[in-house]
Design an enzyme around this catalytic site. Sequence first.
Site, short mmCIF file in Angstrom:
data_model
loop_
_atom_site.label_atom_id
_atom_site.label_comp_id
_atom_site.label_asym_id
_atom_site.label_seq_id
_atom_site.Cartn_x
_atom_site.Cartn_y
_atom_site.Cartn_z
N HIS A 1 131.55 32.24 5.40
CA HIS A 1 132.43 32.49 6.54
C HIS A 1 132.03 31.46 7.61
O HIS A 1 130.85 31.10 7.71
CB HIS A 1 132.16 33.92 7.02
CG HIS A 1 133.08 34.41 8.09
ND1 HIS A 1 132.97 34.01 9.41
CD2 HIS A 1 134.12 35.27 8.05
CE1 HIS A 1 133.91 34.62 10.12
NE2 HIS A 1 134.62 35.39 9.33
N ASP B 1 123.82 36.88 5.44
CA ASP B 1 125.00 37.41 6.11
C ASP B 1 125.44 38.65 5.33
O ASP B 1 126.02 38.54 4.25
CB ASP B 1 126.10 36.33 6.13
CG ASP B 1 127.40 36.84 6.72
OD1 ASP B 1 127.52 38.07 6.97
OD2 ASP B 1 128.31 36.02 6.91
N GLN C 1 129.67 41.86 4.68
CA GLN C 1 130.56 42.48 3.69
C GLN C 1 129.78 43.30 2.67
O GLN C 1 130.38 43.85 1.75
CB GLN C 1 131.40 41.40 2.97
CG GLN C 1 132.34 40.63 3.87
CD GLN C 1 133.51 41.47 4.40
OE1 GLN C 1 133.75 42.61 3.97
NE2 GLN C 1 134.24 40.92 5.35
N LYS D 1 132.95 46.59 10.95
CA LYS D 1 133.33 46.54 9.53
C LYS D 1 132.73 47.70 8.75
O LYS D 1 133.00 47.87 7.57
CB LYS D 1 132.85 45.22 8.91
CG LYS D 1 133.60 44.00 9.42
CD LYS D 1 133.08 42.75 8.76
CE LYS D 1 133.47 41.50 9.49
NZ LYS D 1 134.85 41.08 9.24
N CYS E 1 138.75 32.64 7.71
CA CYS E 1 137.57 31.98 8.30
C CYS E 1 136.66 31.39 7.22
O CYS E 1 135.43 31.40 7.37
CB CYS E 1 136.76 32.94 9.18
SG CYS E 1 137.69 33.59 10.55
N1 PMP Z 1 130.50 36.91 7.80
C1 PMP Z 1 131.35 37.49 6.96
C2 PMP Z 1 131.09 37.43 5.48
C3 PMP Z 1 132.48 38.14 7.45
O1 PMP Z 1 133.34 38.71 6.62
C4 PMP Z 1 132.70 38.18 8.84
C5 PMP Z 1 133.92 38.85 9.43
N2 PMP Z 1 135.12 38.48 8.81
C6 PMP Z 1 131.75 37.56 9.69
C7 PMP Z 1 130.67 36.95 9.12
C8 PMP Z 1 131.89 37.59 11.17
O2 PMP Z 1 131.86 38.88 11.64
P1 PMP Z 1 132.21 39.17 13.18
O3 PMP Z 1 133.55 38.55 13.41
O4 PMP Z 1 132.25 40.65 13.27
O5 PMP Z 1 131.14 38.54 13.99
#
Ligand code: PMP
Length: 422
Positions: free
Chosen positions: A136, A212, A215, A238, A378
């Site tokens: 991401h 990270d 998910q 999430k 993203c």
């Molecule tokens: N890493 C991953 C794998 C994600 O799916 C996301 C959110 N789509 C993020 C980071 C970023 O999370 P946040 O926007 O809540 O900071």
Amino acid sequence: LTATELAAVRADFPLLTRTVRDGKPLIYLDSAATSQKPECVIDAEQDFYLRRNAAVHRGAHALAEEATEAYEQARAAVATLVGADTDEIVWTKNATEGINLLAYAFSNASLGRGQAAAERYRLGPGDEIVVTEAEHHANLVPWQELCARTGATLRWLGVTDEGRIDLDTLDVITERTRVVAFTHVSNVTGAISPVRDIVAAARAYGALVVLDACQSVPHLPVDLHGLGVDFAVFSGHKMLGPTGIGALYGRRELLEALPPFGTGGSMVEVVTMTETTFAAPPQRFEAGTQMVAQTVGLHAAADYLSELGMDAVAAHEAELTAHLLSGIAQVDGVQVLGPTDPVERVGVVAFTVEGVHPHDVGQLLDDAGVAVRVGHHCAQPLHRRLGAPSSARASVGVHTTTGDLDTFCDALGRVRDFFVGR
Ligand code: PMP
């Protein structure tokens, strides 16, 4: 989950009862972007404002004590959920802020403004940071910027055609590697990363490992101590919690050595007109008035997940993932990004439809009451690697039913007829 348990779970989510687009029942398949909230989370946040609202730490009055207790109890509940110690959890506003906090703390060490212990975080030319092509942007851009500030070099592990992290590229990790940052589960392909192999490669060269876990924490049992990572980040919104709250996990001795990122009130010990000593972690990383009500909401979310049991959540979602993949496989002209074996992934499934733009796919599904995500999620480099500029993505939550997925697959089956005329 049994049918009765699942019905009870669904009844906990008030938003699932609403309709969209002229009375169609809402089928929410966008939990990977943000989850819906059970009533207990909404109630917990409201109850905090109704009965316990006060600024935390150092207050001399009863309310401040109660608010502090609520804030710290939330930390303990979240720590337990992810297999960490309470003082290893730093509150952030989301995962993105957690990674930026780390990346800037590395910069601060490199500027020579940290304590002596911070030496281990000093980066410069010749040092390397390793990420993967599956990240991401939140776990890529902050590291690019850290390299730009310090002169370190960014390298990455590759991804196979099936969207798995390519272990044949592990030799990118060398004695020059100082940090290895990678995702536990891809937010595009749902693929579960080979954490142990990557951690072992990083350990062999003494590199710090940043996971990270955005998910994974909402969908799988996660034991951060067991995984042996040094740092991890995840987002409350999430995992059934409120927006505006997330966490950075750091092994205790590493947090103790880490220089602060944000400075100001609440993160200090002694301040003179010329100098400041910093508080111990986690307070050192929580400058300014914190998002207390959101921590209380996240506490309720962590309790909700713990009561269901993360094994039960994962088992329910594994059934859904298999159902979703086999349903999509029946639809002509649909290509799933990432592993097709449900065992290797969670219920986050990005796909393309031959001859139809993902935005059109999303719109037709929306007309049927089905909420999916469209775009690059993203993760532009991963889409580029997999040969799809963008995709549509269906993702499940603990409240999802196989019936939801059947409605989705029926609507998906109409997409090409509608747009390609076949
Ligand atoms: N890493 C991953 C794998 C994600 O799916 C996301 C959110 N789509 C993020 C980071 C970023 O999370 P946040 O926007 O809540 O900071």
